[in-house]
Design a protein around this motif. Sequence first.
Motif, mmCIF file in Angstrom:
data_model
loop_
_atom_site.group_PDB
_atom_site.id
_atom_site.type_symbol
_atom_site.label_atom_id
_atom_site.label_comp_id
_atom_site.label_asym_id
_atom_site.label_seq_id
_atom_site.Cartn_x
_atom_site.Cartn_y
_atom_site.Cartn_z
ATOM 1 N N PHE A 115 -10.025 3.083 2.397
ATOM 2 C CA PHE A 115 -10.616 4.071 1.502
ATOM 3 C C PHE A 115 -10.732 3.495 0.092
ATOM 4 C CE2 PHE A 115 -8.207 6.293 4.784
ATOM 5 C CZ PHE A 115 -9.196 7.080 5.350
ATOM 6 N N PRO A 116 -11.896 2.950 -0.262
ATOM 7 C CA PRO A 116 -12.075 2.500 -1.651
ATOM 8 C C PRO A 116 -12.071 3.709 -2.587
ATOM 9 C CG PRO A 116 -14.152 2.399 -0.456
ATOM 10 C CD PRO A 116 -13.101 2.747 0.554
ATOM 11 N N GLU A 117 -11.449 3.548 -3.730
ATOM 12 C CA GLU A 117 -11.343 4.635 -4.715
ATOM 13 C C GLU A 117 -10.748 5.895 -4.080
ATOM 14 O OE1 GLU A 117 -11.986 4.779 -8.135
ATOM 15 O OE2 GLU A 117 -11.958 2.590 -7.888
ATOM 16 N N TRP A 118 -9.714 5.700 -3.282
ATOM 17 C CA TRP A 118 -8.991 6.843 -2.713
ATOM 18 C C TRP A 118 -8.543 7.790 -3.822
ATOM 19 C CZ3 TRP A 118 -3.298 7.148 -2.776
ATOM 20 C CH2 TRP A 118 -2.792 8.231 -2.055
ATOM 21 N N ARG A 119 -8.086 7.185 -4.898
ATOM 22 C CA ARG A 119 -7.850 7.861 -6.159
ATOM 23 C C ARG A 119 -8.438 6.974 -7.245
ATOM 24 N NH1 ARG A 119 -1.634 9.999 -5.233
ATOM 25 N NH2 ARG A 119 -2.186 11.777 -3.899
ATOM 26 N N PRO A 120 -8.642 7.468 -8.439
ATOM 27 C CA PRO A 120 -9.256 6.632 -9.476
ATOM 28 C C PRO A 120 -8.523 5.297 -9.632
ATOM 29 C CG PRO A 120 -9.163 8.902 -10.217
ATOM 30 C CD PRO A 120 -8.414 8.853 -8.920
ATOM 31 N N GLY A 121 -9.229 4.230 -9.331
ATOM 32 C CA GLY A 121 -8.682 2.896 -9.470
ATOM 33 C C GLY A 121 -7.798 2.443 -8.335
ATOM 34 N N VAL A 122 -7.594 3.280 -7.317
ATOM 35 C CA VAL A 122 -6.660 2.971 -6.229
ATOM 36 C C VAL A 122 -7.416 2.907 -4.911
ATOM 37 C CG1 VAL A 122 -4.592 3.695 -4.976
ATOM 38 C CG2 VAL A 122 -4.774 4.122 -7.445
ATOM 39 N N ASP A 123 -7.297 1.780 -4.204
ATOM 40 C CA ASP A 123 -7.795 1.653 -2.837
ATOM 41 C C ASP A 123 -6.637 1.856 -1.869
ATOM 42 O OD1 ASP A 123 -10.212 1.017 -3.949
ATOM 43 O OD2 ASP A 123 -10.080 -1.134 -3.517
ATOM 44 N N LEU A 124 -6.947 2.374 -0.686
ATOM 45 C CA LEU A 124 -5.906 2.670 0.289
ATOM 46 C C LEU A 124 -6.306 2.117 1.656
ATOM 47 C CD1 LEU A 124 -3.220 4.196 0.910
ATOM 48 C CD2 LEU A 124 -4.642 6.171 1.525
ATOM 49 N N ALA A 125 -5.401 1.343 2.270
ATOM 50 C CA ALA A 125 -5.592 0.827 3.627
ATOM 51 C C ALA A 125 -4.562 1.477 4.531
ATOM 52 C CB ALA A 125 -5.440 -0.689 3.656
ATOM 53 N N LEU A 126 -5.027 1.907 5.711
ATOM 54 C CA LEU A 126 -4.153 2.591 6.656
ATOM 55 C C LEU A 126 -4.232 1.938 8.028
ATOM 56 C CD1 LEU A 126 -5.114 6.305 5.898
ATOM 57 C CD2 LEU A 126 -3.230 5.015 4.903
ATOM 58 N N MET A 127 -3.108 1.999 8.751
ATOM 59 C CA MET A 127 -3.078 1.637 10.165
ATOM 60 C C MET A 127 -2.297 2.706 10.900
ATOM 61 S SD MET A 127 -1.331 0.498 13.026
ATOM 62 C CE MET A 127 0.258 -0.060 12.415
ATOM 63 N N ASP A 128 -2.858 3.194 11.996
ATOM 64 C CA ASP A 128 -2.179 4.149 12.868
ATOM 65 C C ASP A 128 -2.514 3.741 14.297
ATOM 66 O OD1 ASP A 128 -1.301 6.281 14.406
ATOM 67 O OD2 ASP A 128 -1.851 7.787 12.914
ATOM 68 N N ASN A 129 -1.544 3.188 15.026
ATOM 69 C CA ASN A 129 -1.845 2.654 16.357
ATOM 70 C C ASN A 129 -1.866 3.712 17.444
ATOM 71 O OD1 ASN A 129 0.834 3.194 17.009
ATOM 72 N ND2 ASN A 129 1.433 1.049 17.242
ATOM 73 N N THR B 129 -14.397 8.182 0.266
ATOM 74 C CA THR B 129 -15.400 7.786 1.239
ATOM 75 C C THR B 129 -15.017 6.450 1.828
ATOM 76 O OG1 THR B 129 -16.694 6.679 -0.466
ATOM 77 C CG2 THR B 129 -17.220 8.979 0.001
ATOM 78 N N GLY B 130 -15.683 6.080 2.908
ATOM 79 C CA GLY B 130 -15.398 4.789 3.531
ATOM 80 C C GLY B 130 -15.185 4.965 5.007
#
Length: 447
Positions: free
Chosen positions: A40-54, A207-208
């Motif tokens: 999730f690019p710009e999950w919050r202002p200036g913050v990107d978030l990567a997730l993994m859920d197997n 978004t993303g």
Amino acid sequence: MTVHTLVTALPDPEVLRARCRALALLDALLDPDVPTHTFFPEWRPGVDLALMDNGSGDQYAIAFDPAGVFLHGFDHECAATPWRVWPRAHWPGLLDGLPPSLAHYPEDPEFQFEEFLDATVCVWREKNAPTWSCGPVTFTADESDGADALHPPHRRHPGHLRRLRRGLLRTPRHPHLRRHRPVRHPPHPRDGDRPLPHGRLRSGGATGAGAGLRGRRPPHGLTRGETMGAKTGLLMYADGDIPGLLRHAEAPDPDRTSALVRRSYPDAAIGRWQGSTLYNGVYPPPGRAYAGSWPGLDVLADQRLMIDSPSQLPEHLVAAGAGRRLVLHAMHSVVDWLAFAVWEDGHLLRSLSLSPDSGVIENIGTPLPFEQPYWAGDRPADVIPWPGEEQDTYPLPFHPLELGEDALRSLCGFIQEGYPEPDDVDAEAISLLGFRMGDVAIPPRSL
């Protein structure tokens, strides 16, 4: 591997961010309904978030913040799980030393489940810091925080990326199979094996790839530990063709099935547990087994059947196959390991066990027909490098999990991942009964 090894293996933050993007993109192409990796690019202002859920209860989240990077992961089966006690508690030292600039993330409701950060691994790196850091956690030789099982993208060619590449070029995931990805169900000390709601980590309106998927449940409420694909611990006894017998299987006989389990675990105190299906039950939770018995056919699923050398299957289990065909099938996607074996009337005809890390562990007997294309070089493993890095040579002539699916189909009539064929057995329609027996071991081959 624990977090202390992980902090030395993680790449620089920008490289890690690029790898997270690459995994999310491939998942968005191959499994857009329920992807394993999302970004999730710009999950919050200036913050990107990567997730993994197997889908089996293991997760990680990586927040790329202007102040630095915060990574936390959760392995539901490891010794460091907060669910080892009630109320939940982190492993001692897990968050000690977390800098103030990143200290708000463990308290962020978006990262919490029932107002608590479910984490067994925590790693961070402040802006301009030369290395990654973690808390002063310690483990005995028998304890782990699950860092090895979570597989954050610190390696060049994780098995998941190879499987994504293989699926992109050769075997697209069938829509019928997408809906069977289970949700995370951590154990609850107060309610035994009662499934819990999904964690609260959400997209936050970003978004993303995968935006808005967090918190979505698949149609079936599967229990903790059921398969997400490519994991099996399966033993089948048959008086003939296994796929043919499975196609006519109705409800398993409770008395026959209980007798099968008692023979398999002669020293165990056995109790009943909720059942499953052949599709979902091939990799039961620890201390559990699924089984079914019908005229001419017995099926047993248990993680304890996943042995490196199938020829060393305990003698009493082999002896139970006198006058019958006996098939063992085991594979695990985390380490790309496969093992299978076939006995006829107690005589071992074929056994194969291999993985990219260990090589060929066991290779006994003549390869079966479904193996021939693999040994002939017609089904090579597809490996792609990370962006900007050169491709390594895969250490085996084929991918074990790809052969594993063909072995499962040929020997047992169904698959876990891949494109179904018209004459495949409908493994989801076949019921198995559930049993619990704690941590008892299957008796060894030789006393």
